[in-house]
Design a protein around this motif. Structure first.
Motif, PDB file in Angstrom:
ATOM      1  N   GLU A  92       0.835  -1.206   0.000  1.00  0.00           N
ATOM      2  CA  GLU A  92       0.000   0.000   0.000  1.00  0.00           C
ATOM      3  C   GLU A  92       0.869   1.255   0.000  1.00  0.00           C
ATOM      4  N   LEU A  93       1.911   1.230   0.805  1.00  0.00           N
ATOM      5  CA  LEU A  93       2.847   2.352   0.833  1.00  0.00           C
ATOM      6  C   LEU A  93       3.470   2.565  -0.540  1.00  0.00           C
ATOM      7  N   GLN A  94       3.904   1.484  -1.154  1.00  0.00           N
ATOM      8  CA  GLN A  94       4.514   1.578  -2.474  1.00  0.00           C
ATOM      9  C   GLN A  94       3.519   2.090  -3.515  1.00  0.00           C
ATOM     10  N   ALA A  95       2.262   1.722  -3.358  1.00  0.00           N
ATOM     11  CA  ALA A  95       1.238   2.191  -4.295  1.00  0.00           C
ATOM     12  C   ALA A  95       1.071   3.701  -4.208  1.00  0.00           C
ATOM     13  N   VAL A  96       1.078   4.231  -2.991  1.00  0.00           N
ATOM     14  CA  VAL A  96       0.968   5.682  -2.821  1.00  0.00           C
ATOM     15  C   VAL A  96       2.167   6.383  -3.450  1.00  0.00           C
ATOM     16  N   ASN A  97       3.366   5.929  -3.122  1.00  0.00           N
ATOM     17  CA  ASN A  97       4.556   6.578  -3.669  1.00  0.00           C
ATOM     18  C   ASN A  97       4.648   6.422  -5.183  1.00  0.00           C
ATOM     19  N   SER A  98       4.172   5.316  -5.707  1.00  0.00           N
ATOM     20  CA  SER A  98       4.157   5.136  -7.159  1.00  0.00           C
ATOM     21  C   SER A  98       3.208   6.125  -7.821  1.00  0.00           C
ATOM     22  N   TYR A  99       2.067   6.374  -7.179  1.00  0.00           N
ATOM     23  CA  TYR A  99       1.123   7.359  -7.728  1.00  0.00           C
ATOM     24  C   TYR A  99       1.734   8.761  -7.691  1.00  0.00           C
ATOM     25  N   LEU A 100       2.384   9.096  -6.585  1.00  0.00           N
ATOM     26  CA  LEU A 100       3.024  10.404  -6.503  1.00  0.00           C
ATOM     27  C   LEU A 100       4.072  10.567  -7.593  1.00  0.00           C
ATOM     28  N   CYS A 101       4.795   9.489  -7.879  1.00  0.00           N
ATOM     29  CA  CYS A 101       5.873   9.535  -8.869  1.00  0.00           C
ATOM     30  C   CYS A 101       5.350   9.557 -10.300  1.00  0.00           C
ATOM     31  N   SER A 102       4.470   8.614 -10.612  1.00  0.00           N
ATOM     32  CA  SER A 102       4.104   8.384 -12.015  1.00  0.00           C
ATOM     33  C   SER A 102       2.950   9.254 -12.499  1.00  0.00           C
ATOM     34  N   ALA A 138      -4.998  15.426  -9.495  1.00  0.00           N
ATOM     35  CA  ALA A 138      -4.179  14.402  -8.839  1.00  0.00           C
ATOM     36  C   ALA A 138      -4.131  14.641  -7.332  1.00  0.00           C
ATOM     37  N   PHE A 139      -3.962  15.882  -6.925  1.00  0.00           N
ATOM     38  CA  PHE A 139      -3.955  16.191  -5.500  1.00  0.00           C
ATOM     39  C   PHE A 139      -5.327  15.964  -4.874  1.00  0.00           C
ATOM     40  N   ALA A 140      -6.392  16.230  -5.628  1.00  0.00           N
ATOM     41  CA  ALA A 140      -7.736  15.996  -5.107  1.00  0.00           C
ATOM     42  C   ALA A 140      -7.948  14.517  -4.807  1.00  0.00           C
ATOM     43  N   LEU A 141      -7.396  13.649  -5.653  1.00  0.00           N
ATOM     44  CA  LEU A 141      -7.497  12.218  -5.386  1.00  0.00           C
ATOM     45  C   LEU A 141      -6.713  11.843  -4.132  1.00  0.00           C
ATOM     46  N   VAL A 142      -5.526  12.426  -3.978  1.00  0.00           N
ATOM     47  CA  VAL A 142      -4.751  12.182  -2.753  1.00  0.00           C
ATOM     48  C   VAL A 142      -5.561  12.607  -1.542  1.00  0.00           C
ATOM     49  N   GLU A 143      -6.106  13.808  -1.594  1.00  0.00           N
ATOM     50  CA  GLU A 143      -6.890  14.348  -0.481  1.00  0.00           C
ATOM     51  C   GLU A 143      -8.095  13.472  -0.158  1.00  0.00           C
ATOM     52  N   ARG A 144      -8.765  13.003  -1.197  1.00  0.00           N
ATOM     53  CA  ARG A 144     -10.036  12.288  -1.027  1.00  0.00           C
ATOM     54  C   ARG A 144      -9.853  10.807  -0.733  1.00  0.00           C
ATOM     55  N   GLU A 145      -8.885  10.166  -1.387  1.00  0.00           N
ATOM     56  CA  GLU A 145      -8.799   8.709  -1.355  1.00  0.00           C
ATOM     57  C   GLU A 145      -7.549   8.147  -0.668  1.00  0.00           C
ATOM     58  N   LEU A 146      -6.437   8.827  -0.768  1.00  0.00           N
ATOM     59  CA  LEU A 146      -5.177   8.243  -0.316  1.00  0.00           C
ATOM     60  C   LEU A 146      -4.737   8.719   1.060  1.00  0.00           C
ATOM     61  N   PHE A 147      -5.093   9.929   1.434  1.00  0.00           N
ATOM     62  CA  PHE A 147      -4.630  10.503   2.690  1.00  0.00           C
ATOM     63  C   PHE A 147      -5.533  10.051   3.834  1.00  0.00           C
ATOM     64  N   ARG A 148      -4.945   9.362   4.812  1.00  0.00           N
ATOM     65  CA  ARG A 148      -5.726   8.812   5.923  1.00  0.00           C
ATOM     66  C   ARG A 148      -5.707   9.722   7.144  1.00  0.00           C
ATOM     67  N   GLY A 149      -4.598  10.391   7.402  1.00  0.00           N
ATOM     68  CA  GLY A 149      -4.473  11.311   8.508  1.00  0.00           C
ATOM     69  C   GLY A 149      -4.182  10.615   9.824  1.00  0.00           C
ATOM     70  N   PRO A 150      -3.420  11.263  10.680  1.00  0.00           N
ATOM     71  CA  PRO A 150      -2.837  12.587  10.480  1.00  0.00           C
ATOM     72  C   PRO A 150      -1.660  12.580   9.507  1.00  0.00           C
ATOM     73  N   TRP A 151      -1.077  11.375   9.284  1.00  0.00           N
ATOM     74  CA  TRP A 151      -0.050  11.211   8.260  1.00  0.00           C
ATOM     75  C   TRP A 151      -0.670  10.525   7.050  1.00  0.00           C
ATOM     76  N   VAL A 152       0.083  10.402   6.000  1.00  0.00           N
ATOM     77  CA  VAL A 152      -0.487   9.878   4.748  1.00  0.00           C
ATOM     78  C   VAL A 152      -1.163   8.527   4.968  1.00  0.00           C
ATOM     79  N   LEU A 153      -0.465   7.617   5.681  1.00  0.00           N
ATOM     80  CA  LEU A 153      -0.998   6.269   5.859  1.00  0.00           C
ATOM     81  C   LEU A 153      -1.686   6.074   7.205  1.00  0.00           C
TER      82      LEU A 153
END
Length: 209
Positions: A92-102, A138-153
Motif C-alpha cells: 500500500e505504501l509503495q502504491a501511494v509513492n508510485s502514484y506520486l511519482c508516475s 491528482a492532488f484531489a485524489l490524494v486528499e479524497r482517497e489516499l490521505f488517511r491522517g494525520p499522516w499519509v498512511l
C-alpha cells in the motif's frame, strides 16, 4: 557513506529528508541544473538519466525516488518509516509513492518540461495551460482517497510523508489553491515543523561552496 545527488526545489528533497530522519551518514552533492551539470559527462557517469535524485551506495547507484525511499526504510528499519513486517501494508505504501511519482509528479512536469513530450510550441503551451487542472485533480485524489491522517498512511509517519510534502511545495506555482486541499495543506504545515525537514531544507538552500 551514502552520497545524495540533488538539486534544490526538486523531488530530491524527499530523499534528503529521509536521510535526515533515519540519521544516516551521508554527504550531499549539488547538481546545478542552472549550469546544466545534469548533462555533463561527470554526472551522466553517475546517473545516465541525467536527473536527480541519485543515491550512491556501497553496492551501486540508485535512482528514482520511490526506490531510494524504500531502500532507506529497509536499510534503517529502526527508524520505523515503513511497515516492513507487513507485505500488504508495505505494498500500500509503495502504491501511494508510485502514484506520486508516475502521476502527480508527471502532471507537474508538464508545466515546466513539456519539451519532453512535444516539439511543437503550441503543444507545449497547451500542456502548460492544462497543468493546473491535471495537478489539481491528482492532488484531489490524494486528499479524497489516499490521505488517511494525520499522516499519509494514518497514525504512522512513513516515507510517503516526505514525498507528499515535497510535491506539495509546488502547489501554488502549479496554479493550485491549497485552500481546496485542507488535509494536504495541514500536512504540509506540520511537515515543515519537523527537525529533519528543517535540516534538509536548510542544507539545500545553503550557499554552494
Amino acid at each position: 557513506m551514502l552520497t545524495l545527488y540533488y538539486m534544490p526545489h526538486s523531488c530530491a528533497l524527499a530523499s534528503h529528508i529521509v536521510l535526515e530522519e533515519v540519521g544516516a551518514g551521508y554527504r550531499s552533492v549539488l547538481v546545478d541544473f542552472r549550469k546544466e551539470q545534469q548533462r555533463k559527462p561527470e554526472y551522466l557517469a553517475v546517473n545516465p538519466k541525467g536527473r536527480v535524485p541519485a543515491l550512491a551506495t556501497g553496492r551501486g547507484v540508485l535512482t528514482e525516488t520511490p526506490a531510494i525511499l524504500a531502500f532507506l526504510a529497509q536499510s534503517f528499519p529502526e527508524a520505523g518509516l515503513a511497515p516492513l513486517d507487513d507485505p500488504f501494508a508495505f505494498a500500500e505504501l509503495q502504491a501511494v509513492n508510485s502514484y506520486l511519482c508516475s502521476t502527480l509528479h508527471v502532471a507537474h512536469a508538464h508545466r515546466m518540461r513539456g519539451y519532453r513530450w512535444a516539439d511543437d510550441p503550441a503543444a507545449i503551451a497547451e500542456m502548460k495551460r492544462k497543468a493546473p487542472q491535471a495537478v489539481g485533480e491528482a492532488f484531489a485524489l490524494v486528499e479524497r482517497e489516499l490521505f488517511r491522517g494525520p499522516w499519509v498512511l494514518g497514525e504512522r509517519y512513513t516515507i510517503c510523508d516526505p514525498y507528499l510534502f515535497t510535491l506539495a511545495q509546488w502547489l501554488e506555482a502549479d496554479g493550485v489553491d491549497p485552500a481546496g486541499l485542507p488535509k494536504v495543506a495541514e500536512h504540509r504545515r506540520r511537515m515543515a515543523e519537523r527537525p529533519a525537514v528543517r535540516r534538509a531544507l536548510a542544507a539545500e538552500l545553503a550557499p554552494a561552496d
